[in-house]
Design an enzyme around this catalytic site. Sequence first.
Site: not given
Ligand SMILES: Cc1cc2nc3c(=O)[nH]c(=O)nc-3n(C[C@H](O)[C@H](O)[C@H](O)COP(=O)(O)OP(=O)(O)OC[C@H]3O[C@@H](n4cnc5c(N)ncnc54)[C@H](O)[C@@H]3O)c2cc1C
Length: 535
Positions: A466
């Site tokens: 998280h």
């Molecule tokens: C294993 C795991 C289990 C989890 N379990 C839960 C759960 O059960 N419930 C819950 O609420 N939350 C859970 N979480 C947390 C939740 O998934 C995250 O808080 C959420 O995904 C955050 O979203 P985000 O868009 O901020 O970033 P991210 O999900 O990290 O997405 C960012 C995306 O950007 C891409 N990216 C990064 N850098 C670049 C770049 N330079 N160029 C192009 N693309 C790029 C990455 O590949 C990724 O796909 C979990 C997370 C993980 C990893």
Amino acid sequence: MGYDYVIAGGGPAGCVLAGRLSEDPAIKVLLLEAGGRDWNPLFKMPAGFAKMTKGVASWGWSTVPQKHLDGRVIWYTQAKIIGGGSTINAQLYTRGNAKDYDAWVSQAGCPGWSYKEVLPYFKRSEDNQRLVNAYHGYGGPMGVSYPVNPVPISFAFLRAAQEAGIPFNDDFNGAEQDGIGHYQLTTRDAVRSSAASAFLGPARRRRNLTVRTGAQALKVLIENGRAVGAIVAASGGVETIRAEREVIVSCGAIGSPRLLQLSGIGPADELRKAGVAVVHDLPAVGANLQDHLDLYVIAECTGDHTYDRVARLHRTIWAGVQYLLFKTGPVTSTLFETGGFWYADPEARSPDIQFHLGLGSGIEAGVAQMRNPGVTLNSAFLRPRSRGTVRLASADPAAAPLIDPNYWADPYDRQCALKGLRLAREIMRQPALKPFVLAERLPGAGLESDEELAQYAYRSCKTDHHPVGTCAMGSGEGAATTPDLRLRGLDGLRVVDASVMPFVPSCNTNAPTVMVAEKAADMILGRPPLPAANV
Ligand SMILES: Cc1cc2nc3c(=O)[nH]c(=O)nc-3n(C[C@H](O)[C@H](O)[C@H](O)COP(=O)(O)OP(=O)(O)OC[C@H]3O[C@@H](n4cnc5c(N)ncnc54)[C@H](O)[C@@H]3O)c2cc1C
């Protein structure tokens, strides 16, 4: 084709933005995702999560040695696939406590982000299969449902927690967060409802939306103090892509400060150390990292009460057939579908411990696997006072970042985490679980003192995945982003994802991230915010 908006990062935030912004056919949107597509059926199956913390569709990063955890290096799964974390996570749908968001306003200076103001955005994204009331709605893109097939040990756990003094709660996302119960899940009809399927699925045929996977943004391009596009590495080589209106960085709480720093945006001294030319000195980028640290109790079961029983080949095959034919059985389970929220610090303003009951052992990377069927109870302290950083190891965009959550730097975090572990142990020892639980194996008999439990935690703790806060919004000059999510000091650049949260919410962070992006979409489109909720 030219684009109005270039969104770097196709995680939950990027998918929500791409879906919402492209609803207007006059707006041309490009979504760039470094990872691949989610075609593999494993990503759709709720139980597919069991494979996901072990390196599937992830960047393969670890933390730097943790100074306050006896030097432990912790495996740190971050998604690299369309849908980001929502494609590989445990699908728990939690929103945290109303007071979390009120603190964004009162303590971080973010007007517009109070609970009453963000609740309509949680509801807008939601398609709740069961609940319709002041807190929930249906008809939104993201499926939310309760577990379809809870196993008897999970009901015994609910009774045990009540025996330990924690009340039952049927909706942690409603009027009260306190208590124990079954989680709501981002699943619909026993299929994962990732942000990619929910928000990009309906947008698939829009001609004004381009989604490119396998495309990594290497740098945000800055000209005369304005973001004008991105330099992108894809299968065809390196190219420059321009954005007419805005570049939106949605690479996650690790990926966003990483991309900004690779672009020369961040603390000048750190950038120079990494060999990056400074474009814009902004010390808050990559600072303020917060995360939840998980400790856990593992017990051996008296029989085949958890999904460890499915580990044998013939049973795995049968479970697969059952799922494909009837959408029932073990594959419909997210493996963590029961838990709750309670107190380590009796003075805390709202629950500060979260429990997740794992229906097996060794479900997540690094967690011990029992020889006989086991059951795991995770406990995480929810409002850490420790703050960490995300920095560059070098100017090479292929190099892993230096992730330092700095867990337990503040002794209060350690104290509360150990209390949470003791609570978890207490629940597991209650009479209701006696028919199911043979004996606690970890931490194990004989480990009782705080020091012994801390030593156990050093060896076994793991991230709860998280991370937030590394481009935190706020009204002060010290904040990386403004409350309307613009990067401070540069035009044409916003950050929209978990990194902008000033404090980590007291819950799993997917739903809060989706909410942030829903609200950001209205800001970007210049629409008035949804009317505040009347709760
Ligand atoms: C294993 C795991 C289990 C989890 N379990 C839960 C759960 O059960 N419930 C819950 O609420 N939350 C859970 N979480 C947390 C939740 O998934 C995250 O808080 C959420 O995904 C955050 O979203 P985000 O868009 O901020 O970033 P991210 O999900 O990290 O997405 C960012 C995306 O950007 C891409 N990216 C990064 N850098 C670049 C770049 N330079 N160029 C192009 N693309 C790029 C990455 O590949 C990724 O796909 C979990 C997370 C993980 C990893």
